[in-house]
Write a protein that holds these residues in place. Structure first.
Motif, short mmCIF file in Angstrom:
data_model
loop_
_atom_site.label_atom_id
_atom_site.label_comp_id
_atom_site.label_asym_id
_atom_site.label_seq_id
_atom_site.Cartn_x
_atom_site.Cartn_y
_atom_site.Cartn_z
N VAL A 166 -15.05 10.79 27.43
CA VAL A 166 -14.79 9.44 26.91
C VAL A 166 -15.37 8.36 27.81
O VAL A 166 -15.88 7.34 27.34
N ALA A 167 -15.30 8.55 29.13
CA ALA A 167 -15.65 7.49 30.08
C ALA A 167 -17.09 7.02 29.95
O ALA A 167 -17.36 5.81 29.96
N GLY A 168 -18.03 7.95 29.81
CA GLY A 168 -19.44 7.57 29.76
C GLY A 168 -19.79 6.69 28.58
O GLY A 168 -20.26 5.56 28.76
N PRO A 169 -19.56 7.15 27.34
CA PRO A 169 -19.93 6.34 26.17
C PRO A 169 -19.18 5.01 26.11
O PRO A 169 -19.78 3.99 25.78
N ILE A 170 -17.89 5.01 26.42
CA ILE A 170 -17.13 3.76 26.35
C ILE A 170 -17.56 2.81 27.47
O ILE A 170 -17.66 1.60 27.27
N GLY A 171 -17.84 3.35 28.63
CA GLY A 171 -18.34 2.50 29.72
C GLY A 171 -19.66 1.84 29.37
O GLY A 171 -19.88 0.66 29.67
N GLU A 172 -20.53 2.58 28.72
CA GLU A 172 -21.81 2.01 28.30
C GLU A 172 -21.60 0.93 27.25
O GLU A 172 -22.30 -0.09 27.24
N ALA A 173 -20.62 1.13 26.38
CA ALA A 173 -20.33 0.12 25.36
C ALA A 173 -19.80 -1.16 25.98
O ALA A 173 -20.13 -2.27 25.55
N LEU A 174 -18.98 -1.03 27.02
CA LEU A 174 -18.41 -2.20 27.67
C LEU A 174 -19.46 -3.06 28.38
O LEU A 174 -19.24 -4.24 28.64
N VAL A 175 -20.58 -2.43 28.68
CA VAL A 175 -21.67 -3.20 29.32
C VAL A 175 -22.13 -4.34 28.41
O VAL A 175 -22.59 -5.38 28.88
N ALA A 176 -22.00 -4.17 27.11
CA ALA A 176 -22.42 -5.21 26.17
C ALA A 176 -21.63 -6.50 26.39
O ALA A 176 -22.19 -7.60 26.30
N THR A 177 -20.34 -6.38 26.69
CA THR A 177 -19.54 -7.58 26.98
C THR A 177 -20.04 -8.28 28.23
O THR A 177 -20.18 -9.51 28.26
N ALA A 178 -20.31 -7.49 29.28
CA ALA A 178 -20.84 -8.07 30.51
C ALA A 178 -22.20 -8.71 30.27
O ALA A 178 -22.50 -9.78 30.82
#
Length: 225
Positions: free
Chosen positions: A164-176
């Protein structure tokens, strides 16, 4: 986290979000640099032009200073002098009978003043739009990326932290990324608005002084005839 992984493994929607944010960022920074350079040159030009303009011995010398000056005051001075010349040449015609010289000069200077203020505001709407929209674009990318990651996890049937951590972490980069695009645009917008306000106040004062000088020049010429 490897950002290149987003481009290779992200779905088209998430990649499109990052492309849009990248485009907005590049255009914003180009605009910021161009506007900063322009304002710096305008401020320097204002200092030189005003010092020379008020030291001019006559209007011919004063208007010659406006030929290549970048200061908006130079364009205002040229518009005022050309307006006065136009009024003189049409004094016996419909124009001269329709309005007074005072009203005509006020209208001429006001029109030029509006044009110069509009020129100073070019690009501000883009920065305001980027500053307000890009965080939501980034948030949309995050929501979509998390949804896409959860669908992939459900398909594989593996909900471990490592999965879970990898894909969701990559998605959160969009907010940053959205915030990284928005913050410089907002800061630049506020700085440019303040700088434009200072220039506009100086232009307004110069317009009043110029108006008085033109009326005086016209009165002196009339008495000399």
């Amino acid at each position: 986290m490897d950002l290149a992984l987003i481009w290779h493994s992200g779905d088209p929607v998430l990649v499109s979000v990052f492309v849009l944010l990248l485009t907005m960022s590049v255009v914003s920074w180009c605009l910021i640099l161009l506007r900063s350079s322009l304002l710096l040159r305008i401020k320097r030009g204002q200092t030189r032009f005003l010092a020379s303009f008020w030291k001019a011995s006559d209007w011919n010398e004063a208007t010659s200073l406006t030929a290549h000056a970048i200061a908006p005051e130079a364009k205002l001075a040229r518009a005022g002098w050309e307006g006065l010349a136009h009024y003189r040449s049409n004094a016996g015609k419909g124009l001269g009978l329709a309005v007074s010289l005072d009203d005509y000069l006020v209208r001429t200077l006001r029109t030029r003043l509006s044009q110069e203020n509009a020129r100073l505001e070019l690009g501000l709407s883009w920065l305001a739009t980027v500053g307000s929209v890009s965080p939501f674009v980034g948030l949309f990318g995050t929501v979509w990326g998390i949804y896409h990651a959860l669908v992939a996890i459900a398909t594989k049937g593996d909900a471990s932290l490592a999965t879970v951590a990898g894909p969701i972490g990559e998605a959160l980069v969009a907010t940053a990324a959205g915030l990284a695009v928005a913050i410089p645009a907002v800061v630049a917008y506020n700085a440019f608005v303040r700088a434009n306000r200072v220039i506009a106040q100086g232009l307004d004062g110069f317009a009043h002084d110029l108006h008085a000088q033109l009326l005086t020049a016209a009165a002196v010429e009339k008495e000399g005839k």
